[in-house]
Design a protein around this motif. Structure first.
Motif, PDB file in Angstrom:
ATOM      1  N   THR A   9     -18.352  -6.387 -11.326  1.00  0.00           N
ATOM      2  CA  THR A   9     -16.899  -6.545 -11.407  1.00  0.00           C
ATOM      3  C   THR A   9     -16.202  -5.187 -11.443  1.00  0.00           C
ATOM      4  O   THR A   9     -15.190  -4.978 -10.772  1.00  0.00           O
ATOM      5  N   LEU A  10     -16.747  -4.265 -12.236  1.00  0.00           N
ATOM      6  CA  LEU A  10     -16.158  -2.919 -12.324  1.00  0.00           C
ATOM      7  C   LEU A  10     -16.189  -2.211 -10.965  1.00  0.00           C
ATOM      8  O   LEU A  10     -15.210  -1.594 -10.555  1.00  0.00           O
ATOM      9  N   ILE A  11     -17.314  -2.303 -10.266  1.00  0.00           N
ATOM     10  CA  ILE A  11     -17.433  -1.662  -8.954  1.00  0.00           C
ATOM     11  C   ILE A  11     -16.451  -2.276  -7.968  1.00  0.00           C
ATOM     12  O   ILE A  11     -15.797  -1.559  -7.205  1.00  0.00           O
ATOM     13  N   ALA A  12     -16.306  -3.590  -7.993  1.00  0.00           N
ATOM     14  CA  ALA A  12     -15.357  -4.258  -7.098  1.00  0.00           C
ATOM     15  C   ALA A  12     -13.924  -3.804  -7.398  1.00  0.00           C
ATOM     16  O   ALA A  12     -13.136  -3.563  -6.480  1.00  0.00           O
ATOM     17  N   LYS A  13     -13.580  -3.675  -8.680  1.00  0.00           N
ATOM     18  CA  LYS A  13     -12.245  -3.203  -9.057  1.00  0.00           C
ATOM     19  C   LYS A  13     -12.014  -1.778  -8.584  1.00  0.00           C
ATOM     20  O   LYS A  13     -10.945  -1.450  -8.072  1.00  0.00           O
ATOM     21  N   LEU A  14     -13.023  -0.920  -8.769  1.00  0.00           N
ATOM     22  CA  LEU A  14     -12.894   0.472  -8.341  1.00  0.00           C
ATOM     23  C   LEU A  14     -12.767   0.544  -6.823  1.00  0.00           C
ATOM     24  O   LEU A  14     -11.923   1.290  -6.313  1.00  0.00           O
ATOM     25  N   ASP A  15     -13.580  -0.213  -6.092  1.00  0.00           N
ATOM     26  CA  ASP A  15     -13.477  -0.230  -4.630  1.00  0.00           C
ATOM     27  C   ASP A  15     -12.060  -0.599  -4.198  1.00  0.00           C
ATOM     28  O   ASP A  15     -11.493   0.025  -3.295  1.00  0.00           O
ATOM     29  N   SER A  19      -9.580   2.103  -2.455  1.00  0.00           N
ATOM     30  CA  SER A  19      -9.163   1.808  -1.089  1.00  0.00           C
ATOM     31  C   SER A  19      -7.640   1.841  -0.964  1.00  0.00           C
ATOM     32  O   SER A  19      -7.101   2.411  -0.013  1.00  0.00           O
ATOM     33  N   GLU A  20      -6.956   1.241  -1.931  1.00  0.00           N
ATOM     34  CA  GLU A  20      -5.492   1.253  -1.884  1.00  0.00           C
ATOM     35  C   GLU A  20      -4.958   2.675  -1.956  1.00  0.00           C
ATOM     36  O   GLU A  20      -4.054   3.050  -1.211  1.00  0.00           O
ATOM     37  N   TYR A  21      -5.525   3.499  -2.826  1.00  0.00           N
ATOM     38  CA  TYR A  21      -5.077   4.889  -2.934  1.00  0.00           C
ATOM     39  C   TYR A  21      -5.277   5.635  -1.612  1.00  0.00           C
ATOM     40  O   TYR A  21      -4.371   6.319  -1.138  1.00  0.00           O
ATOM     41  N   ILE A  22      -6.460   5.498  -1.023  1.00  0.00           N
ATOM     42  CA  ILE A  22      -6.760   6.192   0.240  1.00  0.00           C
ATOM     43  C   ILE A  22      -5.755   5.793   1.312  1.00  0.00           C
ATOM     44  O   ILE A  22      -5.223   6.642   2.038  1.00  0.00           O
ATOM     45  N   ARG A  23      -5.462   4.497   1.417  1.00  0.00           N
ATOM     46  CA  ARG A  23      -4.562   4.015   2.458  1.00  0.00           C
ATOM     47  C   ARG A  23      -3.103   4.365   2.195  1.00  0.00           C
ATOM     48  O   ARG A  23      -2.322   4.497   3.123  1.00  0.00           O
ATOM     49  N   ARG A  24      -2.729   4.549   0.939  1.00  0.00           N
ATOM     50  CA  ARG A  24      -1.330   4.817   0.599  1.00  0.00           C
ATOM     51  C   ARG A  24      -1.006   6.294   0.410  1.00  0.00           C
ATOM     52  O   ARG A  24       0.171   6.658   0.384  1.00  0.00           O
ATOM     53  N   ARG A  25      -1.999   7.162   0.293  1.00  0.00           N
ATOM     54  CA  ARG A  25      -1.732   8.551  -0.078  1.00  0.00           C
ATOM     55  C   ARG A  25      -0.916   9.329   0.949  1.00  0.00           C
ATOM     56  O   ARG A  25      -0.337  10.352   0.625  1.00  0.00           O
ATOM     57  N   HIS A  26      -0.855   8.844   2.191  1.00  0.00           N
ATOM     58  CA  HIS A  26      -0.078   9.534   3.226  1.00  0.00           C
ATOM     59  C   HIS A  26       1.250   8.841   3.510  1.00  0.00           C
ATOM     60  O   HIS A  26       1.940   9.213   4.452  1.00  0.00           O
ATOM     61  N   MET A 112     -12.752   6.072 -13.506  1.00  0.00           N
ATOM     62  CA  MET A 112     -12.282   6.238 -12.129  1.00  0.00           C
ATOM     63  C   MET A 112     -11.240   5.176 -11.776  1.00  0.00           C
ATOM     64  O   MET A 112     -10.271   5.465 -11.072  1.00  0.00           O
ATOM     65  N   ILE A 113     -11.418   3.966 -12.257  1.00  0.00           N
ATOM     66  CA  ILE A 113     -10.422   2.913 -12.034  1.00  0.00           C
ATOM     67  C   ILE A 113      -9.087   3.353 -12.613  1.00  0.00           C
ATOM     68  O   ILE A 113      -8.042   3.283 -11.948  1.00  0.00           O
ATOM     69  N   ASP A 114      -9.119   3.837 -13.839  1.00  0.00           N
ATOM     70  CA  ASP A 114      -7.891   4.300 -14.497  1.00  0.00           C
ATOM     71  C   ASP A 114      -7.265   5.474 -13.750  1.00  0.00           C
ATOM     72  O   ASP A 114      -6.046   5.535 -13.576  1.00  0.00           O
ATOM     73  N   LEU A 115      -8.108   6.403 -13.288  1.00  0.00           N
ATOM     74  CA  LEU A 115      -7.616   7.567 -12.540  1.00  0.00           C
ATOM     75  C   LEU A 115      -6.877   7.138 -11.276  1.00  0.00           C
ATOM     76  O   LEU A 115      -5.757   7.597 -11.010  1.00  0.00           O
ATOM     77  N   TYR A 116      -7.470   6.240 -10.494  1.00  0.00           N
ATOM     78  CA  TYR A 116      -6.837   5.839  -9.229  1.00  0.00           C
ATOM     79  C   TYR A 116      -5.635   4.940  -9.435  1.00  0.00           C
ATOM     80  O   TYR A 116      -4.692   4.987  -8.645  1.00  0.00           O
ATOM     81  N   LYS A 117      -5.612   4.176 -10.518  1.00  0.00           N
ATOM     82  CA  LYS A 117      -4.397   3.420 -10.840  1.00  0.00           C
ATOM     83  C   LYS A 117      -3.254   4.393 -11.143  1.00  0.00           C
ATOM     84  O   LYS A 117      -2.121   4.179 -10.695  1.00  0.00           O
ATOM     85  N   THR A 118      -3.564   5.454 -11.872  1.00  0.00           N
ATOM     86  CA  THR A 118      -2.555   6.462 -12.182  1.00  0.00           C
ATOM     87  C   THR A 118      -2.092   7.174 -10.922  1.00  0.00           C
ATOM     88  O   THR A 118      -0.889   7.368 -10.721  1.00  0.00           O
TER      89      THR A 118
END
Length: 123
Positions: A9-15, A19-26, A112-118
């Protein structure tokens, strides 16, 4: 007492959040790194240069870029064009790094989940 999430579950959440961060960062409209197609970030994918099966580079921001479905899925990630985008030195570094053994704890994954949410909230 809340139930502790499973590793799967944790890995799925992090993925998902990575993924959302990578696609939205630009920005709202992103560009496929291999073919140049522009589209809304929700219609694009987070494509990996070195396969997701390699945990050492699975969540490495340099290893993952925006790709359209055609390049990422139907053309198997267009690895040659992806490597050209990265440059020979970076591609070699990622290849070497992907072959390393890493063991993430559940706590590391949650961090890492918390980092990418931030990071997403700051976009």
């Amino acid at each position: 007492m809340p139930k502790k999430p499973t590793r799967k579950t944790l890995i799925a959440k992090l993925d998902k959040v990575f993924s959302e961060y990578i696609r939205r960062r630009h920005g709202e409209i992103a560009t496929c790194v291999t073919c140049g197609k522009k589209d809304h970030w929700k219609k694009l994918q987070a494509g990996h240069f070195m396969s997701r099966k390699h945990y050492a580079t699975r969540w490495d921001e340099e290893n993952v870029e925006v790709q359209c479905q055609a390049c990422n899925v139907f053309r198997y990630g267009e690895q040659y064009l992806f490597a050209k985008h990265l440059g020979e030195k970076k591609a070699d570094e990622l290849l070497f790094k992907s072959r390393q053994t890493v063991k993430f704890t559940d706590h590391d994954i949650q961090d890492m989940i918390d980092l990418y949410k931030t990071k997403i909230s700051l976009l």
